[in-house]
Motif scaffolding. Structure first.
Motif, PDB file in Angstrom:
ATOM      1  N   MET A 140      50.187   8.907  58.436  1.00  0.00           N
ATOM      2  CA  MET A 140      49.445   8.529  59.630  1.00  0.00           C
ATOM      3  C   MET A 140      50.267   8.799  60.888  1.00  0.00           C
ATOM      4  N   ARG A 141      50.048   9.940  61.470  1.00  0.00           N
ATOM      5  CA  ARG A 141      50.827  10.285  62.667  1.00  0.00           C
ATOM      6  C   ARG A 141      50.330   9.513  63.881  1.00  0.00           C
ATOM      7  N   HIS A 142      49.038   9.357  63.949  1.00  0.00           N
ATOM      8  CA  HIS A 142      48.483   8.662  65.113  1.00  0.00           C
ATOM      9  C   HIS A 142      47.220   7.914  64.687  1.00  0.00           C
ATOM     10  N   ILE A 143      47.144   6.672  65.048  1.00  0.00           N
ATOM     11  CA  ILE A 143      45.968   5.867  64.691  1.00  0.00           C
ATOM     12  C   ILE A 143      45.426   5.194  65.957  1.00  0.00           C
ATOM     13  N   ARG A 144      44.131   5.198  66.094  1.00  0.00           N
ATOM     14  CA  ARG A 144      43.534   4.487  67.214  1.00  0.00           C
ATOM     15  C   ARG A 144      42.455   3.550  66.681  1.00  0.00           C
ATOM     16  N   VAL A 145      42.535   2.297  67.089  1.00  0.00           N
ATOM     17  CA  VAL A 145      41.522   1.326  66.674  1.00  0.00           C
ATOM     18  C   VAL A 145      40.304   1.497  67.579  1.00  0.00           C
ATOM     19  N   GLU A 154      37.642  -0.827  62.699  1.00  0.00           N
ATOM     20  CA  GLU A 154      37.339   0.573  62.465  1.00  0.00           C
ATOM     21  C   GLU A 154      38.381   1.370  63.230  1.00  0.00           C
ATOM     22  N   ALA A 155      38.955   2.366  62.595  1.00  0.00           N
ATOM     23  CA  ALA A 155      40.030   3.136  63.242  1.00  0.00           C
ATOM     24  C   ALA A 155      39.844   4.615  62.947  1.00  0.00           C
ATOM     25  N   ARG A 156      40.434   5.389  63.794  1.00  0.00           N
ATOM     26  CA  ARG A 156      40.432   6.826  63.581  1.00  0.00           C
ATOM     27  C   ARG A 156      41.895   7.256  63.486  1.00  0.00           C
ATOM     28  N   ALA A 157      42.192   8.109  62.535  1.00  0.00           N
ATOM     29  CA  ALA A 157      43.591   8.488  62.315  1.00  0.00           C
ATOM     30  C   ALA A 157      43.717   9.997  62.196  1.00  0.00           C
ATOM     31  N   TRP A 158      44.850  10.488  62.650  1.00  0.00           N
ATOM     32  CA  TRP A 158      45.164  11.899  62.521  1.00  0.00           C
ATOM     33  C   TRP A 158      46.422  12.007  61.668  1.00  0.00           C
ATOM     34  N   SER A 159      46.366  12.784  60.619  1.00  0.00           N
ATOM     35  CA  SER A 159      47.532  12.913  59.752  1.00  0.00           C
ATOM     36  C   SER A 159      48.495  13.946  60.337  1.00  0.00           C
ATOM     37  N   ARG A 160      49.655  14.015  59.730  1.00  0.00           N
ATOM     38  CA  ARG A 160      50.656  14.987  60.198  1.00  0.00           C
ATOM     39  C   ARG A 160      50.186  16.415  59.956  1.00  0.00           C
ATOM     40  N   PHE A 161      49.163  16.558  59.095  1.00  0.00           N
ATOM     41  CA  PHE A 161      48.616  17.898  58.850  1.00  0.00           C
ATOM     42  C   PHE A 161      47.424  18.191  59.757  1.00  0.00           C
ATOM     43  N   GLY A 162      47.159  17.251  60.693  1.00  0.00           N
ATOM     44  CA  GLY A 162      46.099  17.488  61.663  1.00  0.00           C
ATOM     45  C   GLY A 162      44.736  17.016  61.226  1.00  0.00           C
ATOM     46  N   MET A 163      44.638  16.498  59.999  1.00  0.00           N
ATOM     47  CA  MET A 163      43.328  16.066  59.520  1.00  0.00           C
ATOM     48  C   MET A 163      42.951  14.732  60.159  1.00  0.00           C
ATOM     49  N   ARG A 164      41.663  14.558  60.379  1.00  0.00           N
ATOM     50  CA  ARG A 164      41.185  13.355  61.016  1.00  0.00           C
ATOM     51  C   ARG A 164      40.416  12.519  59.997  1.00  0.00           C
ATOM     52  N   ALA A 165      40.583  11.227  60.072  1.00  0.00           N
ATOM     53  CA  ALA A 165      39.881  10.350  59.130  1.00  0.00           C
ATOM     54  C   ALA A 165      39.381   9.111  59.860  1.00  0.00           C
ATOM     55  N   ARG A 166      38.230   8.620  59.427  1.00  0.00           N
ATOM     56  CA  ARG A 166      37.704   7.366  59.950  1.00  0.00           C
ATOM     57  C   ARG A 166      37.943   6.278  58.918  1.00  0.00           C
TER      58      ARG A 166
END
Lengths: 160, 165
Positions: free
Chosen positions: A58-63, A72-84
């Motif tokens: 989890m490189r960056h997470i925003r609630v 509910e949060a949105r996260a961007w992994s170190r590989f650039g993938m986005r997840a809810r």
């Protein structure tokens, strides 16, 4: 009429073992940190800050939204993938679920001092309560290493 | 058992781990009320092991309406097993369960429980905490109804004798 009957309970670390038991492929990694619960949990509960430093994917997470314990949060992994992620966050307990990832963290004050921390999770079999059991122990150990490094430095960290 | 519980069970069985989390929130106090009086100092261990067994087997629960009966059966089984595993457990001093309304039960339930075998504690818990009748308790414990009746009804004298000795 049950007011005086003995009852039993689970602390949050035991609770994580129970939930992980219902998820094939999940493994719980534990460590005892020589730091107070409030200090350790403040690091894990800071979802947009230190949590992203501890969980390596989890490189960056925003609630995005909170409603009591639910978030509910949105996260961007170190590989650039986005997840809810949908999840639950309360003292000693964090559980986050996306379609492709599960993340669980628990902490409980240890009776003899210090804080017991437990982590589980990994790549989810999409949509199912199951984890692809590849590298989950190693990743959890690394996450605990990061957490331990963030806790005020002490010499006598013990492993279980 | 509410419709909400049934919805949670279905969602958990279908892989929603947040539903599993919420189901765990609901079941933990219930399992703790059963395991506490039966496993006594090992109540937390018994609660954890019962819930592990429950969540491992959740997919096998075909009828969500039967949730609490199914959970109760597993919790009693695990609590008895954990209580027997404890090397610190002492032999039962009481051979029968005290009758309903016995004043000693109200006076110090923990003392009464420590004098009973885990199986007798289970009978007492099922009757006085869960409110089961003799037939239901016998069925759950896998013993004849007559055995339950004898444990429950021939209790008073031996219980009082042990209590006052």
């Amino acid at each position: 009429m049950t007011a005086h009957w003995p009852t039993a309970d689970l602390d949050e670390v035991r609770r994580l073992h129970v939930l992980a038991a219902g998820i094939p492929g999940a493994h719980v990694t534990e460590r005892l940190l020589d730091a107070p619960f409030t200090e350790v949990w403040a690091l894990l509960a800071d979802i947009e800050g230190s949590f992203g430093l501890i969980e390596p994917d989890m490189r960056h997470i925003r609630v995005i939204r909170t409603d009591g314990e639910r978030l509910e949060a949105r996260a961007w992994s170190r590989f650039g993938m986005r997840a809810r992620f949908d999840g639950v966050l309360r003292p000693g307990w964090c559980w986050l679920q996306s379609r492709f990832l599960l993340i669980g963290a628990a902490a409980a004050a240890e009776p003899g001092g210090g804080t017991r921390v437990a982590l589980t999770g990994g790549v989810r079999v999409p949509g199912r309560a199951a984890i692809v059991p590849l590298g989950v122990r190693r990743e959890a150990e690394r996450a605990l290493d990061r957490l331990a490094a963030l806790v005020a430095p002490r010499e006598d960290q013990r492993e279980r | 058992m509410s419709g909400d519980d049934a919805r949670l069970v279905r969602a958990a069985q279908n892989g929603d781990t947040l539903a599993m989390n919420e189901l765990l929130d609901r079941l933990t106090p219930y399992v703790g009320r059963i395991c506490g009086p039966i496993a006594l100092p090992n109540g937390d261990d018994a609660t954890q092991e019962a819930l592990v067994a429950i969540f491992r087997a959740l997919r096998t629960l075909k009828e969500p309406a039967a949730l609490y009966g199914w959970v109760r059966r597993i919790a009693v089984r695990e609590a008895i097993r954990v209580a027997h595993r404890d090397s610190r457990s002492t032999p039962a001093e009481l051979t029968e369960v005290p009758a309903v309304g016995d004043p000693q039960l109200a006076a110090d339930i923990r003392d009464v429980l420590t004098r009973l075998s885990p199986e007798h504690r289970a009978v007492l818990t099922l009757r006085d905490v869960e409110g089961l009748d003799e037939h239901a308790a016998a069925e759950l414990l896998g013993i004849p109804t007559g055995t339950i009746k004898s444990r429950l009804h021939r209790a008073r004298d031996s219980f009082r004798k042990a209590w006052t000795s």
